[in-house]
Design a protein around this motif. Structure first.
Motif, mmCIF file in Angstrom:
data_model
loop_
_atom_site.group_PDB
_atom_site.id
_atom_site.type_symbol
_atom_site.label_atom_id
_atom_site.label_comp_id
_atom_site.label_asym_id
_atom_site.label_seq_id
_atom_site.Cartn_x
_atom_site.Cartn_y
_atom_site.Cartn_z
ATOM 1 N N HIS A 45 0.845 -1.197 0.000
ATOM 2 C CA HIS A 45 0.000 0.000 0.000
ATOM 3 C C HIS A 45 0.882 1.250 0.000
ATOM 4 O O HIS A 45 1.712 1.419 0.891
ATOM 5 N N ILE A 46 0.695 2.121 -0.991
ATOM 6 C CA ILE A 46 1.458 3.362 -1.091
ATOM 7 C C ILE A 46 0.490 4.518 -1.312
ATOM 8 O O ILE A 46 -0.364 4.469 -2.198
ATOM 9 N N VAL A 47 0.626 5.547 -0.490
ATOM 10 C CA VAL A 47 -0.187 6.755 -0.662
ATOM 11 C C VAL A 47 0.721 7.969 -0.616
ATOM 12 O O VAL A 47 1.855 7.899 -0.120
ATOM 13 N N HIS A 48 0.224 9.071 -1.127
ATOM 14 C CA HIS A 48 0.954 10.333 -0.984
ATOM 15 C C HIS A 48 0.123 11.287 -0.145
ATOM 16 O O HIS A 48 -1.117 11.178 -0.093
ATOM 17 N N LEU A 49 0.808 12.205 0.512
ATOM 18 C CA LEU A 49 0.152 13.166 1.393
ATOM 19 C C LEU A 49 0.324 14.593 0.879
ATOM 20 O O LEU A 49 0.502 15.535 1.642
ATOM 21 N N GLY A 50 0.293 14.735 -0.450
ATOM 22 C CA GLY A 50 0.396 16.055 -1.036
ATOM 23 C C GLY A 50 1.830 16.528 -1.156
ATOM 24 O O GLY A 50 2.782 15.809 -0.846
ATOM 25 N N ALA A 92 7.701 5.504 -6.364
ATOM 26 C CA ALA A 92 7.889 4.649 -5.197
ATOM 27 C C ALA A 92 7.610 3.188 -5.527
ATOM 28 O O ALA A 92 8.342 2.287 -5.103
ATOM 29 N N LYS A 93 6.553 2.949 -6.294
ATOM 30 C CA LYS A 93 6.220 1.572 -6.664
ATOM 31 C C LYS A 93 7.306 0.949 -7.529
ATOM 32 O O LYS A 93 7.566 -0.260 -7.437
ATOM 33 N N SER A 94 7.955 1.746 -8.358
ATOM 34 C CA SER A 94 8.950 1.207 -9.289
ATOM 35 C C SER A 94 10.160 0.626 -8.583
ATOM 36 O O SER A 94 10.885 -0.187 -9.150
#
Length: 443
Positions: A216-221, A259-261
């Motif tokens: 799970h990867i998210v960004h916070l702006g 990030a996923k890469s």
């Protein structure tokens, strides 16, 4: 969850981590050099270990001594903070080999992003745009040839390292000669370097990412980090005043893709340059907590340091991208022990009087108090002031009030410099770029 965490750092970031651990019910172990025995982070931790003399190479950069201290203190994990060993893959590997948890990404990921040339190759394969770059440069003739091929201006960068160290912008061949001589005379001489096409009037935009060990990867702006001196940030904002909602979505998606890469885990930052045409160019990934993480915490409501610790302990993220709601505006002013009128020369010494601001919407992350000695051996950052508002204008007004309350005597600081920045008409309109400090604030 961990029972005891050793913090392999000092100053305000060590205190920030101590506080996060306290709120999670975790005991803390501080480390300190001989000159830091009476420092605030040592006093606030549950336990403390001396790891060597003042010279950071024999204390805060001594990975073996730090791991030995963690084992002696029966710590479960080590948090590196930022700077020092935070981006040292060998240290991260040593920590895990000794059966301790490293609160950060894996050693393999740190190695991958630490080599800028290799990182650019991965990002290129992932379809992420970046400025035109050269092959590795190993002599002046090769440098001249590649610079002319790319076209001036160019920026020389060491292939490893960070924090803006070892970078030189050159506009022509004579400046290139001078920069290469400076490079060869520096401590970075043994580190290969390369060129990138220098993007004039660019803005420095970075995106905060959070990734657990379950994919799970998210960004916070994003954060606007264009105000810099010597290629190092001095004032940051979240969000950027220039980005439209569409641009914000785009750069966030680019950061998550980056990030996923590389199968990134834990907390990190993907950094971009934004040109005048609205195009984003990948710069690098910082595999650690950032100095300026607090402004993202203010607008997102996510405690990044606690999140780091929870991820390292094997917890899943408790929120998705859809859950992330960014509200308001936050500004951070770095209060450094420096003289802005002398090209920001460090100003170590004893603090005679210290009164920090407070009140609504003001946060102060500090590593000092009255009587503290700012040591000449380490970074000059002593305190960070963060102001929050519903709008950028509100945040500016709150920061002006906060800086007006801030009193430090005994050493030079950047407090008055920041007051002048906040009064600058171009800053107030959001017209900034990476050369703002030198174009607007220093004649």
């Amino acid at each position: 969850m961990f029972d005891r965490v050793l913090i392999a750092n000092r100053g305000e970031i060590a205190i920030r981590i101590i506080r996060a651990c306290q709120e999670l019910g975790i005991e803390t172990v501080a480390v300190y050099s001989d000159v830091d025995a009476d420092s605030l982070h040592v006093q606030l931790a549950d336990y403390a270990c001396n790891i060597g003399p003042a010279d950071a190479a024999h204390s805060y950069l001594n990975g073996k001594a730090i791991v030995a201290a963690a084992e002696a203190a029966q710590a479960d994990a080590i948090h590196p903070g930022y700077g020092f060993l935070s981006e040292n893959a060998d240290f991260a590997e040593l920590v895990t080999k000794e059966g301790l948890a490293f609160i950060g990404p894996s050693a393999d990921v740190i190695r991958q992003v630490g080599n800028k040339d290799a990182a650019r190759d991965v990002m290129r394969s992932a379809g992420i745009s970046m400025s035109q770059g050269s092959d590795l440069v190993d002599n002046l003739d090769n440098a001249i040839c590649q610079a002319e091929s790319i076209g001036y201006p160019v920026i020389l960068k060491p292939i490893a390292g960070g924090g803006g160290h070892g970078m030189f912008v050159v506009n022509n061949q004579p400046e290139l000669h001078q920069a290469v001589r400076k490079y060869d005379a520096s401590s970075l001489a043994s580190t290969p370097y390369y060129f990138e096409k220098y993007i004039c009037n660019a803005r420095h935009i970075e995106v905060q990412i959070v990734a657990d060990n379950f994919g799970h990867i998210v960004h916070l702006g994003e954060r606007e980090c264009s105000l810099q001196r010597r290629n190092q940030k001095i004032l940051e904002e979240a969000p950027s005043s220039i980005l439209t909602p569409e641009m914000r979505q785009k750069v966030g998606e680019l950061a998550v893709r980056a990030a996923k890469s590389i199968h990134y885990t834990n907390v990190g930052t993907v950094e971009f340059l934004l040109d005048c045409g609205g195009n984003f160019y990948f710069m690098e990934i910082n595999p650690r907590i950032q100095v300026e993480h607090g402004i993202t915490e203010m607008v997102s409501g996510v405690d990044l340091v606690k999140t780091q610790i929870q991820i390292a302990a094997g917890h899943q993220l408790t929120f998705s991208q859809a859950d992330v709601k960014l509200n308001g505006h936050a500004i951070e002013c770095r209060i450094n022990a420096e003289n802005p009128n002398a090209n920001f020369m460090p100003c170590p010494g004893q603090i005679d009087f210290y009164h920090q601001p407070g009140g609504p919407n003001v946060r102060v992350d500090s590593g000092v108090c009255a009587g503290s000695v700012v040591q000449p051996y380490y970074d000059s950052l002593i305190t960070k002031v963060i102001a929050y508002g519903k709008t950028r204008g509100d945040a500016i007004k709150t920061m002006e009030r906060a800086l007006g309350e801030f009193i430090i005597t005994g050493i030079d600081t950047t407090i008055d410099f920041h007051k002048n920045v906040l009064r600058n008409p171009q800053f107030r309109m959001g017209n900034v770029d990476t050369q703002f400090v030198y174009k607007q604030m220093i004649s």
